[in-house]
Design a protein around this motif. Structure first.
Motif, PDB file in Angstrom:
ATOM      1  N   HIS A   5       0.807  -1.215   0.000  1.00 35.98           N
ATOM      2  CA  HIS A   5       0.000   0.000   0.000  1.00 35.98           C
ATOM      3  C   HIS A   5       0.845   1.272   0.000  1.00 35.98           C
ATOM      4  N   ARG A   6       2.136   1.135  -0.163  1.00 38.52           N
ATOM      5  CA  ARG A   6       3.012   2.311  -0.184  1.00 38.52           C
ATOM      6  C   ARG A   6       2.944   3.004  -1.537  1.00 38.52           C
ATOM      7  N   ARG A   7       3.365   4.262  -1.537  1.00 40.94           N
ATOM      8  CA  ARG A   7       3.452   5.079  -2.750  1.00 40.94           C
ATOM      9  C   ARG A   7       2.071   5.391  -3.333  1.00 40.94           C
ATOM     10  N   GLN A   8       1.054   5.462  -2.468  1.00 42.72           N
ATOM     11  CA  GLN A   8      -0.298   5.797  -2.913  1.00 42.72           C
ATOM     12  C   GLN A   8      -0.823   7.078  -2.249  1.00 42.72           C
ATOM     13  N   GLY A   9       0.021   7.724  -1.465  1.00 40.50           N
ATOM     14  CA  GLY A   9      -0.381   8.959  -0.806  1.00 40.50           C
ATOM     15  C   GLY A   9      -1.084   8.774   0.526  1.00 40.50           C
ATOM     16  N   ILE A  10      -1.210   7.530   0.970  1.00 39.03           N
ATOM     17  CA  ILE A  10      -1.929   7.254   2.214  1.00 39.03           C
ATOM     18  C   ILE A  10      -1.184   7.845   3.413  1.00 39.03           C
ATOM     19  N   ALA A  11       0.127   7.657   3.446  1.00 40.29           N
ATOM     20  CA  ALA A  11       0.922   8.141   4.580  1.00 40.29           C
ATOM     21  C   ALA A  11       0.911   9.660   4.675  1.00 40.29           C
ATOM     22  N   SER A  12       0.622  10.344   3.602  1.00 36.34           N
ATOM     23  CA  SER A  12       0.479  11.804   3.639  1.00 36.34           C
ATOM     24  C   SER A  12      -0.939  12.210   3.997  1.00 36.34           C
ATOM     25  N   ALA A  13      -1.911  11.486   3.470  1.00 37.20           N
ATOM     26  CA  ALA A  13      -3.315  11.852   3.670  1.00 37.20           C
ATOM     27  C   ALA A  13      -3.778  11.644   5.108  1.00 37.20           C
ATOM     28  N   LEU A  14      -3.365  10.554   5.747  1.00 34.46           N
ATOM     29  CA  LEU A  14      -3.839  10.268   7.102  1.00 34.46           C
ATOM     30  C   LEU A  14      -3.392  11.320   8.120  1.00 34.46           C
ATOM     31  N   PRO A  15      -2.099  11.649   8.194  1.00 29.20           N
ATOM     32  CA  PRO A  15      -1.710  12.692   9.154  1.00 29.20           C
ATOM     33  C   PRO A  15      -2.349  14.042   8.825  1.00 29.20           C
ATOM     34  N   ALA A  16      -2.460  14.366   7.545  1.00 26.81           N
ATOM     35  CA  ALA A  16      -3.055  15.647   7.164  1.00 26.81           C
ATOM     36  C   ALA A  16      -4.509  15.724   7.635  1.00 26.81           C
ATOM     37  N   ALA A  17      -5.265  14.655   7.462  1.00 26.41           N
ATOM     38  CA  ALA A  17      -6.661  14.627   7.906  1.00 26.41           C
ATOM     39  C   ALA A  17      -6.742  14.736   9.426  1.00 26.41           C
ATOM     40  N   ALA A  18      -5.865  14.017  10.128  1.00 25.69           N
ATOM     41  CA  ALA A  18      -5.866  14.083  11.594  1.00 25.69           C
ATOM     42  C   ALA A  18      -5.497  15.486  12.075  1.00 25.69           C
ATOM     43  N   GLU A  19      -4.495  16.089  11.455  1.00 30.12           N
ATOM     44  CA  GLU A  19      -4.066  17.432  11.844  1.00 30.12           C
ATOM     45  C   GLU A  19      -5.191  18.442  11.626  1.00 30.12           C
ATOM     46  N   GLU A  20      -5.904  18.307  10.515  1.00 29.90           N
ATOM     47  CA  GLU A  20      -7.019  19.207  10.234  1.00 29.90           C
ATOM     48  C   GLU A  20      -8.093  19.072  11.310  1.00 29.90           C
ATOM     49  N   ARG A  21      -8.391  17.835  11.671  1.00 32.27           N
ATOM     50  CA  ARG A  21      -9.404  17.605  12.724  1.00 32.27           C
ATOM     51  C   ARG A  21      -8.931  18.146  14.066  1.00 32.27           C
ATOM     52  N   PHE A  22      -7.680  17.875  14.430  1.00 29.09           N
ATOM     53  CA  PHE A  22      -7.139  18.389  15.697  1.00 29.09           C
ATOM     54  C   PHE A  22      -7.274  19.914  15.738  1.00 29.09           C
ATOM     55  N   ALA A  23      -6.898  20.565  14.644  1.00 28.63           N
ATOM     56  CA  ALA A  23      -6.937  22.028  14.598  1.00 28.63           C
ATOM     57  C   ALA A  23      -8.375  22.535  14.747  1.00 28.63           C
ATOM     58  N   ARG A  24      -9.337  21.889  14.082  1.00 30.14           N
ATOM     59  CA  ARG A  24     -10.746  22.290  14.204  1.00 30.14           C
ATOM     60  C   ARG A  24     -11.243  22.162  15.643  1.00 30.14           C
ATOM     61  N   LEU A  25     -10.696  21.183  16.364  1.00 31.19           N
ATOM     62  CA  LEU A  25     -11.105  20.969  17.753  1.00 31.19           C
ATOM     63  C   LEU A  25     -10.298  21.802  18.747  1.00 31.19           C
ATOM     64  N   GLY A  26      -9.404  22.635  18.234  1.00 30.10           N
ATOM     65  CA  GLY A  26      -8.625  23.519  19.100  1.00 30.10           C
ATOM     66  C   GLY A  26      -7.239  23.010  19.440  1.00 30.10           C
ATOM     67  N   GLY A  27      -6.842  21.899  18.846  1.00 28.66           N
ATOM     68  CA  GLY A  27      -5.500  21.373  19.101  1.00 28.66           C
ATOM     69  C   GLY A  27      -4.425  22.304  18.573  1.00 28.66           C
TER      70      GLY A  27
END
Length: 72
Positions: A5-27
């Motif tokens: 499953h490497r080289r499909q952008g998953i390792a970039s997409a997952l942290p980015a989505a989590a960071e966006e959610r953390f920021a929305r929640l005030g993280g």
């Protein structure tokens, strides 16, 4: 991540989505626990903008039923 499953952008997409959610929640900071010997993960997390903080250490306490490798 499994090699198939490497080289499909998953390792970039997952942290980015989590960071966006953390920021929305005030993280204000995101942390990742990465094994010292996992060089592949070091590269992935580094590419995502993360860096080790050597002054932090993880403290753990095994509970009854825990095994040395952390598996039930």
């Amino acid at each position: 991540m499994h090699p198939d499953h490497r080289r499909q952008g998953i390792a970039s997409a997952l942290p980015a989505a989590a960071e966006e959610r953390f920021a929305r929640l005030g993280g204000r900071r995101a942390d990742a626990m990465v094994l010292r010997r996992n060089e592949t993960a070091h590269r992935a997390w580094g590419a995502a903008g993360y860096a080790p903080e050597e002054h932090w250490r993880r403290w753990v306490k095994p509970l009854p039923g825990d095994t040395p490798d952390g598996r039930p």
